[in-house]
Design an enzyme around this catalytic site. Structure first.
Site, PDB file in Angstrom:
ATOM      1  N   HIS A  71       1.909  -4.790   0.654  1.00 14.73           N
ATOM      2  CA  HIS A  71       2.621  -3.528   0.571  1.00 14.73           C
ATOM      3  C   HIS A  71       1.715  -2.322   0.506  1.00 14.73           C
ATOM      4  O   HIS A  71       2.185  -1.192   0.571  1.00 14.73           O
ATOM      5  CB  HIS A  71       3.614  -3.518  -0.604  1.00 14.73           C
ATOM      6  CG  HIS A  71       3.093  -4.085  -1.874  1.00 14.73           C
ATOM      7  ND1 HIS A  71       3.087  -3.406  -3.049  1.00 14.73           N
ATOM      8  CD2 HIS A  71       2.593  -5.301  -2.148  1.00 14.73           C
ATOM      9  CE1 HIS A  71       2.595  -4.169  -4.009  1.00 14.73           C
ATOM     10  NE2 HIS A  71       2.290  -5.326  -3.486  1.00 14.73           N
ATOM     11  N   HIS A  89      -6.220   3.121  -4.145  1.00 14.49           N
ATOM     12  CA  HIS A  89      -5.303   2.848  -3.043  1.00 14.49           C
ATOM     13  C   HIS A  89      -4.683   4.163  -2.587  1.00 14.49           C
ATOM     14  O   HIS A  89      -4.765   5.179  -3.274  1.00 14.49           O
ATOM     15  CB  HIS A  89      -4.217   1.845  -3.459  1.00 14.49           C
ATOM     16  CG  HIS A  89      -3.451   2.246  -4.662  1.00 14.49           C
ATOM     17  ND1 HIS A  89      -3.841   1.952  -5.947  1.00 14.49           N
ATOM     18  CD2 HIS A  89      -2.288   2.943  -4.787  1.00 14.49           C
ATOM     19  CE1 HIS A  89      -2.973   2.444  -6.807  1.00 14.49           C
ATOM     20  NE2 HIS A  89      -2.021   3.052  -6.134  1.00 14.49           N
ATOM     21  N   HIS A 124      -1.364   6.342  -0.688  1.00 15.14           N
ATOM     22  CA  HIS A 124       0.075   6.431  -0.456  1.00 15.14           C
ATOM     23  C   HIS A 124       0.308   7.416   0.686  1.00 15.14           C
ATOM     24  O   HIS A 124      -0.005   8.593   0.561  1.00 15.14           O
ATOM     25  CB  HIS A 124       0.805   6.942  -1.701  1.00 15.14           C
ATOM     26  CG  HIS A 124       0.645   6.062  -2.896  1.00 15.14           C
ATOM     27  ND1 HIS A 124       1.494   5.028  -3.181  1.00 15.14           N
ATOM     28  CD2 HIS A 124      -0.289   6.060  -3.876  1.00 15.14           C
ATOM     29  CE1 HIS A 124       1.102   4.428  -4.285  1.00 15.14           C
ATOM     30  NE2 HIS A 124       0.018   5.035  -4.728  1.00 15.14           N
ATOM     31  N   HIS A 137      -4.812   7.357  -5.354  1.00 18.05           N
ATOM     32  CA  HIS A 137      -4.882   6.969  -6.758  1.00 18.05           C
ATOM     33  C   HIS A 137      -6.165   6.184  -7.010  1.00 18.05           C
ATOM     34  O   HIS A 137      -6.447   5.207  -6.306  1.00 18.05           O
ATOM     35  CB  HIS A 137      -3.689   6.092  -7.154  1.00 18.05           C
ATOM     36  CG  HIS A 137      -2.397   6.827  -7.228  1.00 18.05           C
ATOM     37  ND1 HIS A 137      -1.177   6.199  -7.248  1.00 18.05           N
ATOM     38  CD2 HIS A 137      -2.132   8.159  -7.283  1.00 18.05           C
ATOM     39  CE1 HIS A 137      -0.209   7.103  -7.307  1.00 18.05           C
ATOM     40  NE2 HIS A 137      -0.771   8.297  -7.328  1.00 18.05           N
ATOM     41  N   THR A 160       4.095   3.562 -11.875  1.00 20.78           N
ATOM     42  CA  THR A 160       5.192   4.168 -11.125  1.00 20.78           C
ATOM     43  C   THR A 160       6.207   3.169 -10.599  1.00 20.78           C
ATOM     44  O   THR A 160       7.179   3.561  -9.963  1.00 20.78           O
ATOM     45  CB  THR A 160       4.645   4.997  -9.945  1.00 20.78           C
ATOM     46  OG1 THR A 160       3.894   4.130  -9.082  1.00 20.78           O
ATOM     47  CG2 THR A 160       3.742   6.111 -10.451  1.00 20.78           C
ATOM     48  N   THR A 161       5.979   1.894 -10.803  1.00 21.17           N
ATOM     49  CA  THR A 161       6.916   0.852 -10.396  1.00 21.17           C
ATOM     50  C   THR A 161       6.987  -0.189 -11.507  1.00 21.17           C
ATOM     51  O   THR A 161       6.140  -0.207 -12.410  1.00 21.17           O
ATOM     52  CB  THR A 161       6.474   0.158  -9.093  1.00 21.17           C
ATOM     53  OG1 THR A 161       5.156  -0.375  -9.280  1.00 21.17           O
ATOM     54  CG2 THR A 161       6.479   1.141  -7.928  1.00 21.17           C
TER      55      THR A 161
END
Length: 268
Positions: free
Chosen positions: A74, A99, A101, A119, A201-202
């Site tokens: 992902h 990583h 986004h 991030h 955040t998840t």
């Protein structure tokens, strides 16, 4: 005087995806997702308060050898050595990974999303052996967030990562890339940032994460701003399809993949 800003707590999360697997349902399986200090947030600058005591953030450590870039189904994650440290946080923090986004930033500023977000994930190395140990402990994890905006020229620092995407086209693939100066990925002004206490955040949405969101955006080339064009692998997820913070904790992985997939589909 330093212009780092501390944010008042209680700001609204930036994302509120609906549906059976949307963000408003995460707390049913992950109670921490219903907490009051959740990330990402919409940074309302009128609530930011100048805090001269907050120091500039400065990465230290030599970039040597090779690092592992992995497509985990992902997103693509670049593992960073513990020897890379950061001065300016309340403790001796070491890097774990970074990583990207694409397709819109996670954090908003006055209701506006940037084109993307970087991030850099760190952990308190004086207290914990890694991110898994630090997860859920107050101040155990920290994340540096740089908002990405399109510029007239490609960003050579980001090309250190993007040029290797062809080697990790499918989930589960990894490749070694030459080490480089992570500082080059960040804005020039490391004394200008928004600081607040938030969460992953998840799911599992663990709180106690120290967030530093730089005020100054990083400019990347227009072609670099587009979604990561990695095809779906065996899991059915392309590496640029899901916007998620990935710490490799292993907790709730199945629920995480499903949840962030539907969040991303809603946002597309």
């Amino acid at each position: 005087m330093l212009l780092a800003l501390a944010l008042l707590q209680g700001l609204a999360p930036a994302l509120a995806a609906a549906g059976p697997h949307g963000q408003e349902r995460w707390a049913e399986g992950f109670p921490a997702c219903g907490g009051r200090a959740q990330s990402p947030i919409d940074i309302e600058t009128r609530w930011a308060q100048p805090e001269p005591a907050l120091p500039p953030l400065q990465p230290y450590g030599a970039a040597a050898g090779t690092w592992e870039l992995t497509n985990n189904g992902h997103t693509v994650v670049l593992a960073l050595p513990r020897a890379l440290t950061l001065h300016g946080l309340p403790g001796a923090f070491a890097t774990a990974q970074l990583h990207l986004h694409w397709g819109g930033s996670e954090h908003l500023v006055d209701g506006r999303a940037a084109a993307g977000e970087l991030h850099v994930v760190l952990f308190d190395a004086a207290r914990f052996g890694g991110t898994s140990d630090a997860l859920g402990h107050a101040g155990g994890l920290a994340v540096l967030a740089a908002l990405l905006e399109p510029g007239p020229e490609p960003n050579a620092a980001y090309d250190n990562i993007l040029r290797h995407l062809g080697s990790v086209r499918y989930a589960g693939q990894s490749t070694s890339i030459p080490a480089f100066d992570v500082r080059q990925l960040l804005p020039a002004r490391l004394d200008l940032y928004y600081r607040y206490n938030g969460s992953l955040t998840t799911p599992p949405c663990s709180q106690g994460v120290i967030w530093s969101v730089f005020q100054e955006p990083v400019r990347v080339g227009s072609a670099q701003v587009g979604p990561l064009s990695l095809p779906a692998g065996p899991t059915g997820y392309g590496a640029g399809e899901v916007v998620a913070i990935v710490l490799g904790t292993g907790a709730g992985c199945a629920g995480l993949v499903l949840a962030v997939y539907f969040v991303a589909k809603r946002m597309r």
